[in-house]
Scaffold this motif. Structure first.
Motif, PDB file in Angstrom:
ATOM      1  N   ASP A 134      42.436  37.696  45.206  1.00  0.00           N
ATOM      2  CA  ASP A 134      42.733  39.138  44.834  1.00  0.00           C
ATOM      3  C   ASP A 134      44.111  39.669  45.226  1.00  0.00           C
ATOM      4  O   ASP A 134      44.745  40.483  44.479  1.00  0.00           O
ATOM      5  CB  ASP A 134      41.647  40.161  45.143  1.00  0.00           C
ATOM      6  CG  ASP A 134      40.471  40.008  44.051  1.00  0.00           C
ATOM      7  OD1 ASP A 134      40.720  39.632  42.899  1.00  0.00           O
ATOM      8  OD2 ASP A 134      39.357  40.322  44.379  1.00  0.00           O
ATOM      9  N   ALA A 135      44.253  39.440  46.415  1.00  0.00           N
ATOM     10  CA  ALA A 135      45.281  39.957  47.153  1.00  0.00           C
ATOM     11  C   ALA A 135      46.832  39.098  46.325  1.00  0.00           C
ATOM     12  O   ALA A 135      47.837  39.866  46.097  1.00  0.00           O
ATOM     13  CB  ALA A 135      45.536  39.435  48.704  1.00  0.00           C
ATOM     14  N   GLU A 136      46.647  38.031  46.203  1.00  0.00           N
ATOM     15  CA  GLU A 136      47.559  37.099  45.753  1.00  0.00           C
ATOM     16  C   GLU A 136      47.886  37.730  44.203  1.00  0.00           C
ATOM     17  O   GLU A 136      49.101  37.510  43.721  1.00  0.00           O
ATOM     18  CB  GLU A 136      47.406  35.680  45.548  1.00  0.00           C
ATOM     19  CG  GLU A 136      47.691  35.158  46.999  1.00  0.00           C
ATOM     20  CD  GLU A 136      47.311  33.357  46.698  1.00  0.00           C
ATOM     21  OE1 GLU A 136      46.912  32.915  45.738  1.00  0.00           O
ATOM     22  OE2 GLU A 136      47.439  32.939  47.913  1.00  0.00           O
ATOM     23  N   ARG A 137      46.960  37.956  43.420  1.00  0.00           N
ATOM     24  CA  ARG A 137      46.924  38.388  42.074  1.00  0.00           C
ATOM     25  C   ARG A 137      47.649  39.781  42.163  1.00  0.00           C
ATOM     26  O   ARG A 137      48.199  39.896  40.943  1.00  0.00           O
ATOM     27  CB  ARG A 137      45.585  38.496  41.254  1.00  0.00           C
ATOM     28  CG  ARG A 137      45.178  37.160  41.147  1.00  0.00           C
ATOM     29  CD  ARG A 137      43.425  37.263  40.608  1.00  0.00           C
ATOM     30  NE  ARG A 137      43.599  37.856  39.272  1.00  0.00           N
ATOM     31  CZ  ARG A 137      42.568  37.956  38.345  1.00  0.00           C
ATOM     32  NH1 ARG A 137      41.374  37.302  38.898  1.00  0.00           N
ATOM     33  NH2 ARG A 137      42.435  38.507  37.436  1.00  0.00           N
ATOM     34  N   ALA A 138      47.736  40.475  43.119  1.00  0.00           N
ATOM     35  CA  ALA A 138      48.588  41.702  43.111  1.00  0.00           C
ATOM     36  C   ALA A 138      49.853  41.539  42.879  1.00  0.00           C
ATOM     37  O   ALA A 138      50.614  42.640  42.979  1.00  0.00           O
ATOM     38  CB  ALA A 138      48.022  42.683  44.025  1.00  0.00           C
ATOM     39  N   LYS A 139      50.492  40.278  43.113  1.00  0.00           N
ATOM     40  CA  LYS A 139      51.962  40.150  43.236  1.00  0.00           C
ATOM     41  C   LYS A 139      52.807  40.624  41.937  1.00  0.00           C
ATOM     42  O   LYS A 139      53.851  40.906  42.074  1.00  0.00           O
ATOM     43  CB  LYS A 139      52.268  38.745  43.361  1.00  0.00           C
ATOM     44  CG  LYS A 139      51.864  37.670  42.299  1.00  0.00           C
ATOM     45  CD  LYS A 139      52.121  36.326  42.665  1.00  0.00           C
ATOM     46  CE  LYS A 139      51.793  35.458  41.454  1.00  0.00           C
ATOM     47  NZ  LYS A 139      50.281  35.193  41.204  1.00  0.00           N
ATOM     48  N   ASN A 140      52.007  40.711  40.717  1.00  0.00           N
ATOM     49  CA  ASN A 140      52.480  41.230  39.606  1.00  0.00           C
ATOM     50  C   ASN A 140      52.965  42.851  39.924  1.00  0.00           C
ATOM     51  O   ASN A 140      54.002  43.307  39.466  1.00  0.00           O
ATOM     52  CB  ASN A 140      51.744  41.019  38.187  1.00  0.00           C
ATOM     53  CG  ASN A 140      50.564  41.513  38.317  1.00  0.00           C
ATOM     54  OD1 ASN A 140      49.792  41.695  39.174  1.00  0.00           O
ATOM     55  ND2 ASN A 140      49.960  41.782  37.104  1.00  0.00           N
TER      56      ASN A 140
END
Ligand code: SF4
Lengths: 351, 624
Positions: free
Chosen positions: B163-169
């Protein structure tokens, strides 16, 4: 799922002020079926029976596809549409879904409903749209002059099958039951009383009612149902199903149908097993399994054919639920406001 | 001013083109949408172009799996999503490789270095890391570990690493919002709404966005910030809108303005499905949406509803039109209103489902057996889909005919600011149903003739079931002129074929003349377009005029019938250029109808024309 009111297929259709006559339901168009065609008997039955429903004639609509049977709407003095081969159930679905005040009848043949329009039929049945679907099954293509149809028996010699047809046919009642139909019946063109009683039950059913009418095509498939019609064979061939009654047939009801210990159904001598051992027909059974077994009890070719209402159960109709969702949305949030809709989402003002 | 006070130069720009690109799972469409909303709110004019693969999750890290969103915004009137991006945000090597060729020298390239692993590079055929050799020397490369910066910013949150990685956008969005001075409040509010059920995720995404903004302020990777001032636009209330939503709203507006219920019969198909999705939400407007078992049932049900007095609509794309043809032909002969919305995509067959093309024009014109004329209306921009839908319904209702509305994938998904119309000023679409018999029999009794036409419009009466005394039958068999009874009479058929054609041809009296934009009045070359090429043609015309050359522009809203003055307009110019995203379908019609030697200029790459290529094409024609 709760079943919304109303529960009768015609409850939202306005009643006629006075009882209409057969003549009023007969259009001025010349009927153009071949002399002796079974379609005449069905038309006469419908023209007499429709007035008995006590509906306003202008609120009755007949929609058909293409084929001999599909000429039907032209001969009824109601609203009607002679549409496209196979597509009548789809067109009727749109009409019934938008107009609860109409009694919508769909007429087609075995080619129309089982072949080119098979997809529309099964989906109208599973959705349970409030439509009365009458399939005139003559087990042949008439209008195109005599090719085998999806209900023709294997080995049938026709113009397109000079070596005998090799397609395995549909059993229309089994197909309808498999398609989650809530009302499935079979009747015979020449048995006016039975035909009328089945049509009445279909009209009263709220939801999709599928009625297979065995119909003689005296030009291309004459005598296809003789076993069911001739006085010397009909008693042993026709199994008349009546809800709540033991399943008996044969001369003086000598034969009966019993649930087999192996699963399936057995034809038995009533004298040997006693009436109490017979299957009692339950058209309202929640599960269609027994109706399905009955539909496969025999077939026209081996001379045992169940007729009557095989299944009639209540389930919410598609069109009622569409209306319910709209009514609920309006009741909860009020009618739509166009200006508010356009301005929904992120807006900004430039001055 | 950032926490560590790195001072940044602020530069003014009149326009910027940004392309966000990443894996289809990287959330690039969402990022683009949010940046668009921020930009609209700031008051720039804008135009967007989403470009995504047909596969829902194409294989990660591959070139076919790249999903992109391009946005062009300016302090002036914007006509297209732009040719060549000034800024590329590339979330992985595939996104870089797929898009770098479109950038002009000097463009900014923001790359997520975390994804530039040997394996990911090899997957798309990079022998060496382009960030480490000089292959990107023509660009301003900002190499930023977007993923690890995001994960680090979120380390105190109780969320999974994924989930943390997905917030990169959202980190990238925050950074770009900082870079271009965008207001982020609406995005933060959006995130709260989107993650309402998971407050920790909402906070994490807000934090990622803020971290991106702060990174821009503190890092030395960016020394310059940009400002694009609001555009001068007519006053009023605006929103951003895509073509499909505008089309859906146009249909609802038509229902409101006609007082007739809207019935949509549809089968899911890219890129039309969003219209079905949108309309299915609006039950308060009495809209009935029927997701049919197939394309044929979709249009059949719509026609059945029209027989009952509803506005029957079906939405689809090319392959669906093929299937609906027989029913459209029935509607032609039943003479009932029906609107067929074809959101064109690249064909033939499945073709490229998410890519735009204008290749169904001749299908709409002629794609039925027999003489079966159908009016055709085409929108020219995303927001114009609203007006075009109303016009299609107007013609269908008034002339009792099926009408084609030809949008395309570019209009469907592209967006632009829309000045909201005053609802009361929308066209009045009320129609009258037949209520009385219209013919007297020889014996003096009155009867109803369903094919007795209005002498002016040639439309037949619309008598809906439930109307006493007007019971009648209609069908696909040829009908006797007037009575509508079955007729196989040869001369009656000749009459009926000509009457149906005359009815459609007569619509020409009810549509505006073709307007020509020829500021000096002495251009020798006319560029004629239809549909979504309006933006690129307009941008090219502007560039050509800026260079001192003269060119006139005209754009067709109605393709059938064509406006009455079309021939005169064409003949007034020495040369006529017709750019189309097909192999010259309008050009074929124009040449056949008017014997004008129009020049066809075509491309079928699935993407809109670039203004540059149209400028070259126009110059070629002007100079010869
Ligand atoms: S061909 Fe057969 S089904 Fe058709 S009208 Fe003649 S007898 Fe009836």
């Amino acid at each position: 799922m709760t079943i919304p009111e109303p529960r009768n297929g015609m409850s939202l259709v306005p009643a006629a002020d006075a009882k209409a006559t057969k003549k009023e339901f007969t259009s001025d168009q010349e009927v153009r079926w071949c002399p002796g065609c079974g379609d005449y008997a069905i038309l006469a039955a419908m023209q007499s029976f429709l007035p008995e429903l006590g509906l306003r004639r202008e609120n009755v609509v007949c929609i058909s596809g293409i084929g001999c049977a599909a000429r039907f709407p032209y001969y009824l003095n109601t609203y009607g549409m002679h549409s496209i081969h196979g597509r009548a159930p789809a067109i009727a679905t749109g009409l019934a879904t938008s107009r609860p005040d109409l009694s919508v009848w769909v007429v087609g043949g075995d080619g129309d409903f089982m072949s080119i329009g098979g997809n529309h039929l099964i989906h109208a049945l599973r959705r349970n749209v409030n439509l009365k679907l009458l399939m005139f099954n003559n087990r042949i293509y008439g209008l195109t002059k005599g090719q085998y149809s999806p209900t023709s028996e294997v080995g049938k010699l026709t113009k397109s099958t000079p070596y005998g047809s090799i397609d395995f046919p549909f059993n229309p009642v089994s197909l309808a039951l498999g398609a989650e139909a809530t009302f499935v019946a079979r009747t015979i063109d020449s048995d006016r009383k039975h035909l009328t009683s089945v049509l009445r039950a279909a009209a009263e059913h709220r939801g999709a009612a599928f009625v297979e009418i065995l119909q003689n095509c005296d030009i291309f498939n004459d005598g296809a149902f003789d076993l069911l019609k001739k006085p010397e064979t009909r008693d042993t061939a026709v199994v008349r199903l009546e809800h709540g009654q033991p399943v008996r047939f044969g001369v003086d009801g000598q034969k009966g149908v019993r649930l087999s210990p192996q699963g399936g159904l057995d034809v038995v001598d009533v004298a040997a097993v006693g009436e109490d051992a017979l299957l009692v027909h339950d058209a309202h059974a929640p599960e269609p399994a027994t109706a399905f077994m009955l539909s496969r009890l025999g077939n026209v070719d081996d001379g045992v054919t169940p007729v009557g209402v095989l299944r009639s159960v209540e389930r919410p109709t598609y069109d009622d639920q569409v209306r319910r969702q709209i009514d609920d949305a309006v009741a909860t949030s009020g009618p739509g406001d166009l200006a508010a809709l356009l301005a929904s989402g992120d807006t900004w003002t430039i001055s | 001013m950032g926490v560590r006070g790195v001072s940044k130069e602020v530069r003014q720009k009149d326009r910027v083109i940004i392309r966000f690109a990443g894996d289809s799972g990287d959330g690039m469409q969402l990022t683009g949408d949010r940046f668009t909303s921020e930009t609209a709110e700031l008051g720039n004019d804008l135009s967007t172009l989403p470009d995504f693969p047909a596969e829902i999750r194409a294989p990660a890290g591959t070139l076919p799996g790249v999903s992109a969103f391009q946005l062009h915004f300016a302090d002036h009137d914007v006509m297209t999503p732009g040719d060549r991006p000034d800024v590329l945000v590339a979330m992985n090597p595939a996104a870089l490789k797929a898009n770098i060729g479109d950038l002009p020298a000097g463009a900014d390239v923001i790359v997520n270095t975390d994804e530039f692993t040997p394996r990911a590079l090899a997957k798309v055929g990079y022998a060496a890391n382009p960030l480490e050799d000089d292959s990107l020397s023509a660009y301003q490369v900002h190499a930023i570990p977007l993923t690890s910066l995001t994960v680090k910013a979120l380390e105190t949150f109780e969320i999974s690493r994924k989930d943390a990685e997905r917030a990169k956008n959202m980190f990238a969005l925050g950074l770009l919002s900082w870079l271009y001075h965008r207001p982020v409040e609406s995005t933060l509010a959006f995130l709260q709404r989107k993650f309402a059920a998971a407050p920790e995720l909402a906070r994490a995404n807000v934090t990622a966005s803020n971290a991106g903004w702060n990174f821009g302020e503190t890092t030395e990777a960016f020394t310059v910030r940009y400002e694009v001032k609001p555009a001068v636009m007519p006053p009023g209330l605006y929103r951003n809108i895509t073509g499909n939503i505008a089309l859906a709203y146009g249909l609802i507006a038509s229902s409101q303005r006609s007082g007739l219920p809207l019935f949509l019969g549809s089968y899911p198909i890219t890129p039309a499905s969003d219209i079905l999705h949108e309309l299915s939400k609006h039950k308060r407007f009495g809209v009935r949406t029927f997701q049919a078992e197939d394309e044929i049932a979709g249009v059949g049900a719509a026609l059945g509803a029209a027989f009952g007095g509803a506005i029957g609509v079906t939405t689809t794309s090319g392959p669906g039109v093929d299937l609906k043809s027989e029913t459209i032909g029935l509607a032609v002969t039943l003479e009932l209103p029906l609107v067929v919305c074809d959101i064109q995509r690249a064909g033939p067959s499945t073709g490229m489902p998410t890519k735009a093309e204008q290749s169904d024009l001749l299908l709409a014109m002629f794609g039925r057996h027999g003489e079966a004329p159908v009016p055709i209306v085409a929108p020219l921009s995303p927001s114009d889909c609203f007006d075009a839908a109303i016009e299609a319904v107007r013609i269908a209702l008034k002339y009792r005919t099926p009408v084609f509305l030809l949008s395309d994938a570019y209009l469907a998904n592209g967006s632009e600011p829309w000045l909201l119309p005053d609802v009361a000023s929308l066209p009045d679409l009320r129609v009258e149903f037949a209520t009385e018999p219209n013919h007297t029999k020889a014996d003096g009794t009155a009867e109803f003739w369903p094919y007795l036409r209005d002498p002016e419009t040639l439309a037949r009466p619309w008598a809906v079931p439930g109307t006493a005394g007007l019971e009648h039958r209609v069908g696909g068999i040829e009908k006797a002129d007037g009575s509508g009874n079955i007729s196989y009479d040869p001369s009656n058929h000749d009459t009926m074929v000509r009457l149906r054609q005359a009815k459609i041809d007569g619509i020409v009296r009810d549509i505006p003349p073709l307007a020509v934009d020829d500021p000096t009045g002495d251009a020798e070359v006319l560029v004629l377009g239809w549909g979504s090429t309006y933006g690129p043609i307009g941008a090219a015309v502007r560039l050509v005029r800026e260079s001192g050359a003269k060119v006139a522009q005209a754009h067709l809203r109605h393709l059938n019938p064509l406006p009455a003055n079309t021939g005169d307009v064409l003949r007034a110019y020495r040369r006529v250029l017709i750019p189309e995203m097909n192999l010259g379908q309008l050009a074929l019609l124009i040449r056949a109808r008017y014997l004008v030697d129009a020049i066809s200029y075509t491309q079928v790459r699935g993407m809109p024309f670039k203004s540059d290529e149209l400028v070259d094409a126009l110059r070629d024609v002007i100079d010869t």
